[in-house]
Scaffold this motif. Sequence first.
Motif, short mmCIF file in Angstrom:
data_model
loop_
_atom_site.label_atom_id
_atom_site.label_comp_id
_atom_site.label_asym_id
_atom_site.label_seq_id
_atom_site.Cartn_x
_atom_site.Cartn_y
_atom_site.Cartn_z
N VAL A 1 -8.17 28.39 58.46
CA VAL A 1 -10.02 28.95 58.46
C VAL A 1 -11.07 28.54 58.61
O VAL A 1 -11.11 27.21 58.30
CB VAL A 1 -10.05 29.35 56.32
N ARG A 2 -11.75 28.68 59.95
CA ARG A 2 -13.29 27.92 60.81
C ARG A 2 -14.18 27.89 59.48
O ARG A 2 -14.76 26.58 58.81
CB ARG A 2 -13.17 28.73 61.49
N ILE B 1 -11.95 34.79 48.67
CA ILE B 1 -11.54 36.16 48.95
C ILE B 1 -10.50 35.55 48.63
O ILE B 1 -9.86 34.63 48.91
CB ILE B 1 -12.16 37.14 49.68
N PHE B 2 -9.29 36.25 47.77
CA PHE B 2 -8.01 36.07 47.33
C PHE B 2 -6.96 36.57 49.12
O PHE B 2 -7.28 37.76 49.61
CB PHE B 2 -7.70 36.92 46.38
N PRO B 3 -6.53 35.94 49.21
CA PRO B 3 -5.48 36.53 50.45
C PRO B 3 -5.11 38.07 50.31
O PRO B 3 -4.79 38.47 51.50
CB PRO B 3 -4.99 35.60 51.06
N ARG C 1 -9.09 23.60 54.44
CA ARG C 1 -9.00 24.96 54.83
C ARG C 1 -8.10 26.00 54.93
O ARG C 1 -7.43 26.64 56.21
CB ARG C 1 -10.30 25.51 55.42
N CYS C 2 -6.84 25.52 54.75
CA CYS C 2 -5.54 26.10 54.38
C CYS C 2 -4.87 27.46 53.53
O CYS C 2 -5.02 27.28 52.68
CB CYS C 2 -4.90 25.15 54.90
N GLU D 1 -10.02 37.25 58.86
CA GLU D 1 -10.03 37.34 60.32
C GLU D 1 -8.50 36.33 60.20
O GLU D 1 -7.52 36.51 61.06
CB GLU D 1 -11.12 36.52 60.47
N ALA D 2 -8.79 35.30 59.48
CA ALA D 2 -7.39 34.08 59.75
C ALA D 2 -5.74 35.11 59.55
O ALA D 2 -5.31 35.01 59.33
CB ALA D 2 -7.72 33.13 59.10
#
Length: 133
Positions: free
Chosen positions: A10-11, A54-56, A85-86, A20-21
């Motif tokens: 994630v950026r 946020i939770f994926p 950020r993975c 987005e990711a």
Amino acid sequence: MRAIRGATTVRENTVEAMREAVTELLDELQTRNCLHPNEILSVTFSVTRDLDAIFPAAIARSRPFWDTVPMLDVQQMYVQGSLERCIRFLIHAQLPTSFPVQHIYLQKAKNLRPDWSLPQSLHPSQSAVETKV
């Protein structure tokens, strides 16, 4: 039952960037594996300690037909120097053992499994012509 792995980066640590990711990751998962959510038995998402916007799973649950998939979010173990950020996933799905599973590694996460970040064996419903386009 088959297991499918995947990861992306994630950026930045924002809801928008994470949405987005995760969306890109799950879109690729479904497309490359011809997978419908009703075939998914469970999903475990892990995130590095620098992602907490946020939770994926909350993102995934907003997708069509994903609201009944059992999901769990956990924090990835921290290892000094590891990828930042993975977001990773481990998905268990009801797929034939003859099915060539496509593991999904995107963005900087391609470096985690270079052998799995390239297109893998074709799904029987795909032709070689489709993948060259």
